[in-house]
Design an enzyme around this catalytic site. Structure first.
Site, PDB file in Angstrom:
ATOM      1  N   ASP A 140      -8.571  -5.664  -6.373  1.00 13.37           N
ATOM      2  CA  ASP A 140      -8.286  -4.441  -5.617  1.00 13.37           C
ATOM      3  C   ASP A 140      -8.996  -3.250  -6.267  1.00 13.37           C
ATOM      4  OD1 ASP A 140      -7.191  -2.304  -4.202  1.00 13.37           O
ATOM      5  OD2 ASP A 140      -5.149  -3.102  -4.245  1.00 13.37           O
TER       6      ASP A 140
ATOM      7  N   SER B 261       0.842  -1.193   0.000  1.00 14.02           N
ATOM      8  CA  SER B 261       0.000   0.000   0.000  1.00 14.02           C
ATOM      9  C   SER B 261       0.887   1.257   0.000  1.00 14.02           C
ATOM     10  CB  SER B 261      -0.956  -0.055   1.193  1.00 14.02           C
ATOM     11  OG  SER B 261      -1.945   0.948   1.115  1.00 14.02           O
TER      12      SER B 261
ATOM     13  N   HIS C 133      -7.868  -4.908  -1.571  1.00 10.96           N
ATOM     14  CA  HIS C 133      -6.652  -4.199  -1.176  1.00 10.96           C
ATOM     15  C   HIS C 133      -6.042  -4.775   0.094  1.00 10.96           C
ATOM     16  CE1 HIS C 133      -3.909  -0.797  -1.308  1.00 10.96           C
ATOM     17  NE2 HIS C 133      -4.120  -0.579  -0.024  1.00 10.96           N
TER      18      HIS C 133
END
Length: 352
Positions: free
Chosen positions: A301, A159, A330
């Site tokens: 995602d 991330s 995600h």
């Protein structure tokens, strides 16, 4: 070229006084040792530095760090999302659960490698100014200088940590032999940026109304919808909508309330705003990332869509692309332990 596609604690010893570092920063240091006196288990400290922030100019900052693993082992830098911190893995010295403890001994082995993580610059709310992922890369470089660690085997980023890793590889290529980016591209997707902008507005409304916690809780709940997927919610929340008096509640509301409640107190509102903005300010040039890079994309995602990760991999000079499937979207890097571990082990061995 794409190479391949694949679908503070008990037992502390030492001084807390500031010590000079090679980079001209100052370092506070606390070490904790196992029952074997010569085997360093984990240590924590802070580096005080003046960083040239990309959008806010020179600022005095204190960068909190944690090292976990043998002092003479090869170094890994591990970085997560904006709510992650320096405590990645539990240790004998710091036994509380780390944010990525699921990878301890699977994808990340602190008996073979020394693991370095930091608290993101601005995570303590001390900087009310725009922060960039490039600033985080420079902060890690400052910590490496202070600790006299010349090079890492790999930066493992997920991330926001992946975004900062791309910046680090671009800005400090001599400090890194390999890079793993999971669910973090070279730029923010406009739809994801719009999602975050609404989260920031919700948090701001909470502050303006005098209910800071309610604002942060609702912002986090909205964020959870971007971290996960419709497929997961369809499988998980099968109960029907209920009516209690004149209040209608849907099946997922208790879960979202719990997510919001757990987030309260984890970071000040100013930190939430500035780190969220930092994701949207992020922009790296893949062509300038010269180190071998493993790109891990999650097909489901919604926050970092697959086309963006494919574009990143295609523009990197040396990349290996893995596309995983997960209804966690995600959040797959936190939930799909075995699949992520296989990729991490292979990437680390290649860089070692």
């Amino acid at each position: 070229m794409v190479a391949r596609i694949a679908i503070d604690a008990a037992g502390l010893v030492g001084s807390a006084e500031l010590e000079p570092s090679p980079a001209g920063c100052s370092m506070s240091h606390a070490a904790a040792r196992t029952e074997i006196p010569t085997a360093l288990d984990a240590e924590r400290g802070e580096v005080a530095c003046r960083l040239a922030l990309r959008h806010a100019g020179a600022r005095d900052v204190r960068i909190a760090w944690e090292l976990n693993g043998p002092a003479d082992a090869p170094l890994l830098i591990v970085a997560g999302g904006i709510s992650a911190n320096r405590h990645t893995l539990a240790s004998a010295a710091f036994p509380e659960t780390g944010w990525w403890d699921e990878q301890r001994g699977f994808g990340i082995d602190p008996t073979r490698f020394r693991v370095l993580s930091i608290d993101w610059v601005g995570a303590d709310g001390s900087i009310d100014a725009p922060i960039d992922s490039a600033d985080q890369a420079d902060a890690v470089a400052a910590v490496l200088d202070a600790l006299q660690l010349p090079q890492a085997v790999a930066w493992i980023g997920s991330s926001y940590g992946a975004m900062s890793g791309l910046q680090f590889a671009q800005r400090h290529p001599q400090r890194l032999r390999g890079l793993v980016v999971i669910s973090g591209a070279h730029r923010a997707h406009p739809f994801a940026s719009a999602w975050r902008a609404l989260q920031r507005r919700i948090a701001a409304l909470g502050l303006e109304s005098g209910d800071e916690n309610a604002g942060l809780s609702l912002a986090r709940q909205l964020a959870m919808l971007s971290y996960r997927t419709p497929e997961e919610f369809a499988a998980r929340f099968t109960e029907g909508t209920t009516v209690d008096g004149d209040v209608v509640r849907v099946a997922a509301e208790d879960y979202l309330d719990a997510c919001g409640a757990r987030f309260i107190g984890r970071m000040p509102p100013v930190a939430y705003r500035r780190l969220s903005e930092s994701i949207d300010l992020h922009h790296a040039d893949p062509a300038q990332v010269k180190v071998p890079t493993t790109v891990v994309a999650i097909a489901e995602d919604r926050l970092v869509p697959l086309p963006d990760m494919l574009d990143l991999s295609a523009k990197l000079p040396h990349s290996e692309l893995h596309v995983l499937r997960s209804h966690y979207g995600h959040d797959a890097f936190l939930k799909e332990t075995s699949a992520i571990a296989r990729v991490l082990r292979a990437a680390i061995e290649t860089s070692t």
